[in-house]
Design a protein around this motif. Structure first.
Motif, PDB file in Angstrom:
ATOM      1  N   HIS A   1       0.881  -1.203   0.049  1.00 60.83           N
ATOM      2  CA  HIS A   1       0.026  -0.109  -0.048  1.00 60.83           C
ATOM      3  C   HIS A   1       0.730   1.191  -0.039  1.00 60.83           C
ATOM      4  N   PHE A   2       1.700   1.220   0.936  1.00 65.67           N
ATOM      5  CA  PHE A   2       2.589   2.473   1.033  1.00 65.67           C
ATOM      6  C   PHE A   2       3.602   2.570  -0.275  1.00 65.67           C
ATOM      7  N   PHE A   3       4.235   1.357  -0.715  1.00 65.42           N
ATOM      8  CA  PHE A   3       4.857   1.432  -1.959  1.00 65.42           C
ATOM      9  C   PHE A   3       4.152   2.206  -3.091  1.00 65.42           C
ATOM     10  N   VAL A   4       2.932   1.794  -3.244  1.00 64.97           N
ATOM     11  CA  VAL A   4       2.071   2.493  -4.387  1.00 64.97           C
ATOM     12  C   VAL A   4       1.728   4.030  -3.866  1.00 64.97           C
ATOM     13  N   THR A   5       1.646   4.428  -2.663  1.00 63.74           N
ATOM     14  CA  THR A   5       1.467   5.432  -2.326  1.00 63.74           C
ATOM     15  C   THR A   5       2.656   6.468  -2.537  1.00 63.74           C
TER      16      THR A   5
END
Length: 257
Positions: free
Chosen positions: A50-54
């Protein structure tokens, strides 16, 4: 209504609606991922994705010149990254262990807890109208909890710990955004990469090491359909993270809850 006030009302309403749509969509998508037939129970890996995509989305927007890059000092950034990682990991665990209804009720508990902590530690007091509305929420929560047949001890404990950590994260989030004068895009950019790194380290420790056999991700059987659900959850998480920062920055952590 004056033009400035009307524009502020429209802006706040847009953040609220976007937050509701993205967060509810993310919750339902995550519930699909962690339940049969996929059983993707690796919450820290999922949070890392999730935070990689963010981080990727924020970097792309910065390259396109949509906002100016900015960073937080390393101590508040580290504290936010750790609490955010634990918050999302624990809330995803709560979602796995509890029904969606009880999961949402645990999140609602964050409101009175937030009011209490702000009054005791930060000397920030809320109005009588807000306190009255909290009584109504707590009454509804109590009635719903009684009728939730999927209530269990472990899920309840995990949900309550998640409430405490999430509330502290949201307090620091709003405080740092105002103290360092960052807009929603800037603070989302500043936090995405440190949180991805923190979650990634937790995932390596808990889910890639084989320390817990039932949490060993390398033995997981992947499917293409499951990968599509995970990709969708990453996009929704990026939207939810952005709207979270935007809503808290423009209003308060209580409004966000």
């Amino acid at each position: 209504m004056p033009v400035g006030r009307e524009m502020n009302w429209i802006k706040t309403s847009s953040w609220i609606i976007s937050s509701i749509i993205s967060s509810v969509g993310l919750i339902l998508t995550n519930k699909v991922i962690i339940q049969p037939p996929y059983n993707f129970v690796y919450v820290f890996t999922l949070t890392s994705i999730h935070f990689f995509v963010t981080a990727l989305a924020m970097e792309l927007m910065a390259i396109l010149g949509i906002f100016t890059r900015n960073r937080l000092p390393w101590i508040p950034s580290l504290l936010m990254a750790v609490t955010c990682s634990l918050s999302v990991g624990l809330t995803n665990s709560s979602l796995k262990l509890n029904s969606v209804g009880f999961y949402q009720l645990c999140k609602l508990l964050g409101i009175p807890y937030l009011v209490f902590i702000q009054a005791i530690l930060y000397k920030t007091h809320t109005s009588c109208a807000i306190k009255l509305s909290l009584l109504i929420i707590l009454l509804g929560m109590g009635l719903a909890t009684i009728t939730d047949v999927q209530l269990n001890a472990v899920g309840t404990i995990v949900g309550l710990i998640a409430v405490i950590i999430t509330t502290q994260y949201q307090i620091w989030q709003g405080k740092n955004q105002k103290d360092y004068q960052l807009n929603a895009l800037q603070i989302s950019y500043a936090q995405a990469l440190p949180t991805f790194i923190t979650c990634g380290l937790l995932a390596l420790l808990m889910e890639f090491s084989g320390l817990y056999e039932n949490m060993y991700i390398l033995s997981h059987h992947w499917t293409f359909r499951e990968a599509k659900w995970i990709a969708l959850s990453g996009v929704l998480a990026a939207l939810a993270n952005l709207t979270c920062f935007g809503l808290i920055g423009n209003t308060s952590a209580i409004t966000f809850q």
